[in-house]
Motif scaffolding. Structure first.
Motif, PDB file in Angstrom:
ATOM      1  N   ALA A  36      -3.331  26.845   2.572  1.00 57.89           N
ATOM      2  CA  ALA A  36      -3.055  26.797   1.072  1.00 57.89           C
ATOM      3  C   ALA A  36      -3.243  25.420   0.705  1.00 57.89           C
ATOM      4  CB  ALA A  36      -1.918  27.428   0.601  1.00 57.89           C
ATOM      5  N   SER A  37      -3.869  25.090  -0.268  1.00 58.83           N
ATOM      6  CA  SER A  37      -3.826  23.731  -1.091  1.00 58.83           C
ATOM      7  C   SER A  37      -3.040  23.326  -2.093  1.00 58.83           C
ATOM      8  CB  SER A  37      -5.390  23.182  -1.194  1.00 58.83           C
ATOM      9  OG  SER A  37      -5.806  24.003  -2.214  1.00 58.83           O
ATOM     10  N   THR A  38      -2.553  24.571  -2.681  1.00 55.00           N
ATOM     11  CA  THR A  38      -1.961  24.239  -4.079  1.00 55.00           C
ATOM     12  C   THR A  38      -0.943  25.483  -4.030  1.00 55.00           C
ATOM     13  OG1 THR A  38      -3.121  25.485  -5.796  1.00 55.00           O
ATOM     14  CG2 THR A  38      -3.982  23.484  -5.232  1.00 55.00           C
ATOM     15  N   ASP A  39      -0.040  25.333  -4.908  1.00 53.73           N
ATOM     16  CA  ASP A  39       0.787  26.319  -5.565  1.00 53.73           C
ATOM     17  C   ASP A  39       0.369  26.973  -6.770  1.00 53.73           C
ATOM     18  OD1 ASP A  39       3.533  24.514  -7.301  1.00 53.73           O
ATOM     19  OD2 ASP A  39       1.498  24.543  -7.493  1.00 53.73           O
ATOM     20  N   PHE A  40      -0.742  26.730  -7.169  1.00 60.08           N
ATOM     21  CA  PHE A  40      -1.506  27.460  -8.445  1.00 60.08           C
ATOM     22  C   PHE A  40      -1.933  28.748  -8.011  1.00 60.08           C
ATOM     23  CE2 PHE A  40      -4.513  28.397 -11.704  1.00 60.08           C
ATOM     24  CZ  PHE A  40      -4.107  27.891 -12.669  1.00 60.08           C
ATOM     25  N   ASP A  41      -2.230  29.794  -9.054  1.00 61.48           N
ATOM     26  CA  ASP A  41      -2.199  30.974  -8.609  1.00 61.48           C
ATOM     27  C   ASP A  41      -3.583  31.443  -7.957  1.00 61.48           C
ATOM     28  OD1 ASP A  41      -1.905  34.066  -8.656  1.00 61.48           O
ATOM     29  OD2 ASP A  41      -2.432  34.100 -10.537  1.00 61.48           O
ATOM     30  N   LEU A  42      -3.871  30.868  -6.860  1.00 63.63           N
ATOM     31  CA  LEU A  42      -5.030  31.234  -6.096  1.00 63.63           C
ATOM     32  C   LEU A  42      -4.913  31.449  -4.799  1.00 63.63           C
ATOM     33  CD1 LEU A  42      -6.841  27.882  -7.315  1.00 63.63           C
ATOM     34  CD2 LEU A  42      -7.506  30.271  -7.824  1.00 63.63           C
ATOM     35  N   THR A  43      -3.903  32.537  -4.398  1.00 65.11           N
ATOM     36  CA  THR A  43      -3.349  32.788  -3.371  1.00 65.11           C
ATOM     37  C   THR A  43      -4.493  33.696  -2.510  1.00 65.11           C
ATOM     38  OG1 THR A  43      -2.187  34.600  -4.303  1.00 65.11           O
ATOM     39  CG2 THR A  43      -0.799  32.700  -3.760  1.00 65.11           C
ATOM     40  N   GLY A  44      -5.517  34.207  -3.468  1.00 67.39           N
ATOM     41  CA  GLY A  44      -6.286  35.093  -2.991  1.00 67.39           C
ATOM     42  C   GLY A  44      -7.544  34.485  -2.047  1.00 67.39           C
ATOM     43  N   GLN A  45      -7.368  33.325  -2.008  1.00 66.87           N
ATOM     44  CA  GLN A  45      -8.453  32.480  -1.313  1.00 66.87           C
ATOM     45  C   GLN A  45      -8.282  32.330   0.117  1.00 66.87           C
ATOM     46  OE1 GLN A  45      -7.807  28.521  -3.602  1.00 66.87           O
ATOM     47  NE2 GLN A  45     -10.045  28.798  -3.921  1.00 66.87           N
ATOM     48  N   LEU A  46      -6.947  33.064   0.558  1.00 65.14           N
ATOM     49  CA  LEU A  46      -6.723  33.048   1.895  1.00 65.14           C
ATOM     50  C   LEU A  46      -6.614  34.487   2.483  1.00 65.14           C
ATOM     51  CD1 LEU A  46      -3.639  30.767   1.510  1.00 65.14           C
ATOM     52  CD2 LEU A  46      -5.743  29.709   2.591  1.00 65.14           C
ATOM     53  N   VAL A  47      -6.645  34.497   3.653  1.00 65.84           N
ATOM     54  CA  VAL A  47      -6.460  35.876   4.442  1.00 65.84           C
ATOM     55  C   VAL A  47      -4.833  35.826   4.853  1.00 65.84           C
ATOM     56  CG1 VAL A  47      -6.941  37.206   6.432  1.00 65.84           C
ATOM     57  CG2 VAL A  47      -8.634  36.044   5.240  1.00 65.84           C
ATOM     58  N   TRP A  48      -4.155  36.688   4.579  1.00 65.18           N
ATOM     59  CA  TRP A  48      -2.671  36.637   4.659  1.00 65.18           C
ATOM     60  C   TRP A  48      -2.113  37.490   5.676  1.00 65.18           C
ATOM     61  CZ3 TRP A  48       0.429  33.115   2.404  1.00 65.18           C
ATOM     62  CH2 TRP A  48      -0.167  32.249   1.322  1.00 65.18           C
ATOM     63  N   PRO A  49      -1.011  37.280   6.173  1.00 69.72           N
ATOM     64  CA  PRO A  49      -0.684  38.101   7.355  1.00 69.72           C
ATOM     65  C   PRO A  49      -0.677  39.800   7.036  1.00 69.72           C
ATOM     66  CG  PRO A  49       0.892  36.379   7.026  1.00 69.72           C
ATOM     67  CD  PRO A  49       0.142  36.444   5.864  1.00 69.72           C
ATOM     68  N   GLY A  50      -0.050  39.966   5.665  1.00 70.04           N
ATOM     69  CA  GLY A  50      -0.388  41.561   5.515  1.00 70.04           C
ATOM     70  C   GLY A  50      -1.797  42.020   5.658  1.00 70.04           C
ATOM     71  N   ALA A  51      -2.848  41.516   5.359  1.00 74.11           N
ATOM     72  CA  ALA A  51      -4.219  41.896   5.632  1.00 74.11           C
ATOM     73  C   ALA A  51      -4.447  41.877   6.934  1.00 74.11           C
ATOM     74  CB  ALA A  51      -5.520  40.706   4.920  1.00 74.11           C
ATOM     75  N   ILE A  52      -4.135  41.212   7.869  1.00 80.13           N
ATOM     76  CA  ILE A  52      -4.346  41.583   9.408  1.00 80.13           C
ATOM     77  C   ILE A  52      -3.412  42.417   9.774  1.00 80.13           C
ATOM     78  CG2 ILE A  52      -3.655  40.410  11.691  1.00 80.13           C
ATOM     79  CD1 ILE A  52      -5.731  38.914   9.714  1.00 80.13           C
ATOM     80  N   ILE A  53      -2.334  42.874   9.278  1.00 76.68           N
ATOM     81  CA  ILE A  53      -1.492  44.155   9.530  1.00 76.68           C
ATOM     82  C   ILE A  53      -2.387  45.113   9.078  1.00 76.68           C
ATOM     83  CG2 ILE A  53       0.641  45.500   9.028  1.00 76.68           C
ATOM     84  CD1 ILE A  53       2.042  42.761   9.051  1.00 76.68           C
TER      85      ILE A  53
END
Length: 243
Positions: A47-64
Motif C-alpha cells: 500500500a502506498s497511501t491511505d486513500f480509498d484504493l485498497t483494491g489495488q492490493l491482494v489482501w490476506p482474505g483473498a488468499i484464504i
C-alpha cells in the motif's frame, strides 16, 4: 488613477488534493498459486497511501478465499457468481475457470481500471471459453441505482455471492449487508448464499459483522477447517444465507 488600472489583488493560493495525488499505478505482473491453480495478474506489492484504493492490493482474505475455493471447485461448477469488492480480481478470475459466469464488482473507478486490465490479460492468455462470461461492473454498496442496473442485466440472479477481506470500515458494514440481502433475494431464499472470507483485525468489527448479518435475518455458519493465518492475521470462511 482610473479604477480599471488598479492592479488586481493576489488571492490566497488554495491547494486541493484530489484522488490523482494518491494514485500509484506501478503495477507488477505477479504469480499466485492456489493448489494446482496458477494465476498471473497485475497488482501493487504494498500500500502506498491511505486513500480509498485498497483494491489495488491482494489482501490476506483473498488468499484464504482462493485456497478454500481451489479445494472445493465442485461448488463452483455451472454457477453464476457475483463478487463484491473484487479489487484486482484474483478471486473472480480463479472462479471463472470453473463457474458458468461471474460478475466482478468494485466501487472505485481507479480500481476498476486495473480490474478490467486483469480481465483483458486473461482473455488474451487463456482460451475464449475459459474467459467468456467474465465481466466487471461498478457497484457501491447501498447504491440502489448500481444494484438496479445489475439486477436488470442479471435478472436470473446469482447462485453465489463472494466477498474476500471486504470488512474494513465500520460504516460500510450496514450497506454491505443491505446489498447482500438484495442479491440473495434476487435469486430466491435458499437458492443463493454469501461466502465471506473474513479477516479479524478488531474485536469491534468481529462483533459488528455477525450482528449486522443477524439483523438482516441471516444465518452465519463458520466453515469448519478454514481458520488460518495469513500475514499475521487470522481469517475464516463464513457461509451466510437467508433461512
Amino acid at each position: 488613477m482610473d479604477k480599471r488600472e488598479e492592479p488586481e489583488k493576489e488571492e490566497d493560493e488554495i491547494v486541493c488534493l484530489d484522488e490523482s495525488f494518491f494514485i500509484n499505478d506501478n503495477y507488477e505482473l505477479t504469480t499466485f498459486t492456489f493448489g494446482s491453480q496458477v494465476l498471473q495478474l497485475f497488482c501493487l506489492q504494498s500500500a502506498s497511501t491511505d486513500f480509498d484504493l485498497t483494491g489495488q492490493l491482494v489482501w490476506p482474505g483473498a488468499i484464504i478465499m482462493n485456497n478454500y475455493l481451489s479445494k472445493n471447485t465442485d461448488m463452483l461448477q455451472g454457477c453464476s457468481i457475483i463478487e463484491l469488492g473484487s479489487g484486482v480480481g484474483i478471486t473472480g478470475i480463479l472462479c471463472r475457470r470453473f463457474c458458468r459466469r461471474i460478475l466482478l464488482t468494485d466501487h472505485n473507478d481507479e480500481v476498476l481500471k486495473i480490474l478490467n486490465k486483469n480481465i483483458e490479460l486473461h482473455a488474451t492468455s487463456e482460451s475464449p471459453t475459459t474467459c467468456s462470461g467474465l465481466a466487471a461492473e461498478k457497484l457501491e454498496w447501498g447504491n440502489d441505482d448500481h444494484l438496479s442496473r445489475i439486477s436488470e442485466q442479471y435478472s436470473g440472479g446469482f447462485d453465489l455471492v463472494l466477498g474476500a477481506d471486504i470488512c474494513f470500515q465500520q460504516s460500510s458494514i450496514a450497506p454491505l449487508f443491505d446489498t447482500v440481502e438484495q442479491l440473495l433475494r434476487l435469486k430466491g431464499v435458499n437458492c443463493c448464499k454469501f461466502i465471506l472470507a473474513y479477516v479479524s483485525r478488531t474485536k469491534i468489527m468481529d462483533t459488528l459483522v455477525i450482528d449486522e448479518a443477524v439483523k438482516h435475518g441471516m444465518q452465519v455458519s463458520e466453515v469448519q477447517g478454514t481458520r488460518s493465518v495469513v500475514g499475521n492475521h487470522e481469517g475464516v470462511i463464513f457461509e451466510i444465507s437467508l433461512p
